[in-house]
Design a protein around this motif. Structure first.
Motif, PDB file in Angstrom:
ATOM      1  N   LYS A 111      -4.717  35.663  33.932  1.00  0.00           N
ATOM      2  CA  LYS A 111      -3.484  35.457  33.175  1.00  0.00           C
ATOM      3  C   LYS A 111      -3.267  36.588  32.169  1.00  0.00           C
ATOM      4  O   LYS A 111      -2.143  37.117  32.036  1.00  0.00           O
ATOM      5  CB  LYS A 111      -3.567  34.111  32.451  1.00  0.00           C
ATOM      6  N   ALA A 130      -0.266  39.507  32.209  1.00  0.00           N
ATOM      7  CA  ALA A 130       0.643  39.642  31.075  1.00  0.00           C
ATOM      8  C   ALA A 130       0.602  41.053  30.490  1.00  0.00           C
ATOM      9  O   ALA A 130       1.649  41.635  30.152  1.00  0.00           O
ATOM     10  CB  ALA A 130       0.282  38.612  30.002  1.00  0.00           C
ATOM     11  N   ARG A 182       2.475  43.546  32.414  1.00  0.00           N
ATOM     12  CA  ARG A 182       3.921  43.470  32.193  1.00  0.00           C
ATOM     13  C   ARG A 182       4.280  44.009  30.805  1.00  0.00           C
ATOM     14  O   ARG A 182       5.426  43.882  30.360  1.00  0.00           O
ATOM     15  CB  ARG A 182       4.390  42.017  32.307  1.00  0.00           C
ATOM     16  N   GLU A 187       3.420  42.921  27.918  1.00  0.00           N
ATOM     17  CA  GLU A 187       3.674  41.914  26.881  1.00  0.00           C
ATOM     18  C   GLU A 187       2.809  42.218  25.651  1.00  0.00           C
ATOM     19  O   GLU A 187       1.667  42.678  25.786  1.00  0.00           O
ATOM     20  CB  GLU A 187       3.344  40.514  27.411  1.00  0.00           C
ATOM     21  N   VAL A 216       0.256  37.395  24.380  1.00  0.00           N
ATOM     22  CA  VAL A 216      -0.753  37.076  25.397  1.00  0.00           C
ATOM     23  C   VAL A 216      -1.777  36.095  24.826  1.00  0.00           C
ATOM     24  O   VAL A 216      -2.149  35.103  25.471  1.00  0.00           O
ATOM     25  CB  VAL A 216      -1.457  38.363  25.889  1.00  0.00           C
TER      26      VAL A 216
END
Length: 284
Positions: free
Chosen positions: A195, A199, A202, A204, A209
């Protein structure tokens, strides 16, 4: 269970030591019946013998008890009504000195204390099962000298506490709980890792996160310190390591091997239960 924990605490030893001290006291009581009681040195001998059986002289070479510790333990037991003491030789030809016998309350409480250790490691759990299977009847039958025959109530307490099958099934419940916990740690660590990497790929912000990971749950120490607080307080390089590698690394290098061991230990206990059950069912 208050009686058990109180007596264990009264002995003044850490949990692992208390297991073997209580077994040593019971064994010394049984072995010393013909001599009118057991000596301080007898207890220490059985402690060293039993810890040798489980390889503690290899894995915990510093774990020992001295005669002063044993003497203080016995005096506490005497004051609490769990043992009685006398001086002099009870049998001709035996060395003089202070000797002890366990009272009925002592037999019951030490047996219950020995069986009460929760989530003990495998070698300790196996020792207690082996001790119970080997010595329960002998401890109850040693009533020569000053040791009096246990009352029916004490006998029932000892027989229940030192029931090998019951102890083995308790150990199985512990191993099953440990295995389930470790499997969850492996799964959640790998899930967190995937996960976080997705993230971060991308682009983020790390703070987002971290909050997403915290919302995903499974962090066991959340009640002590929230996961987000832990991660955001780390230096940047350590936080980046945790988010990209650390959680998965622990799953692969720590929790997965521990789960593999727990799985094997659970299988050992299941096979041992089958042997004990077969032994009880065998004729004669």
């Amino acid at each position: 269970m208050a009686r058990n924990s109180t007596l264990t605490a009264r002995l003044g030893y850490i949990d692992t030591q208390a297991t073997f001290v209580q077994a040593a006291l019971l064994a010394a009581h049984g072995a010393g019946a013909r001599a009118g009681g057991f000596r301080v040195s007898d207890v220490r001998f059985f402690f060293l013998l039993f810890t040798n059986w489980v390889e503690h002289d290899v894995t915990r070479p510093s774990q020992d008890i001295d005669l002063t510790q044993v003497r203080r333990t016995l005096e506490r037991l005497v004051r609490g009504g769990h043992a009685e003491a006398s001086t002099g030789a009870a049998v001709k030809g035996l060395p003089r000195g202070r000797r002890y016998v366990l009272t009925g309350e002592g037999l019951g409480s030490l047996s219950e204390g020995l069986a009460a250790r929760e989530r003990a490691p495998l070698e300790e759990a196996l020792f207690v099962v082996c001790f119970a299977a080997s010595y329960r009847d002998a401890v109850l039958s040693r009533v020569e000298g000053r040791a009096r025959a246990p009352s029916p109530a004490v006998r029932r307490r000892v027989e229940r506490a030192l029931d090998p099958l019951r102890l083995l099934r308790e150990a199985q419940r512990t191993s099953a709980a440990v295995l389930a916990d470790l499997e969850e740690r492996v799964e959640s660590g790998l899930r967190y890792e995937a996960k976080a990497r997705e993230a971060l790929a991308r682009a983020e912000p790390e703070a987002d996160v971290v909050r997403a990971l915290e919302a995903a749950g499974s962090y066991q120490l959340h009640r002590v310190r929230p996961l987000g607080e832990v991660l955001l307080a780390l230096p940047e390089d350590l936080r980046k390591f945790e988010l990209t590698e650390g959680m998965g690394l622990r799953s692969r290098l720590l929790f997965a091997p521990l789960a593999e061991r727990a799985r094997a230990e659970h299988a050992v206990l299941e096979r041992l239960e089958a042997r004990l059950t077969a032994g009880k069912a065998a004729p004669g």
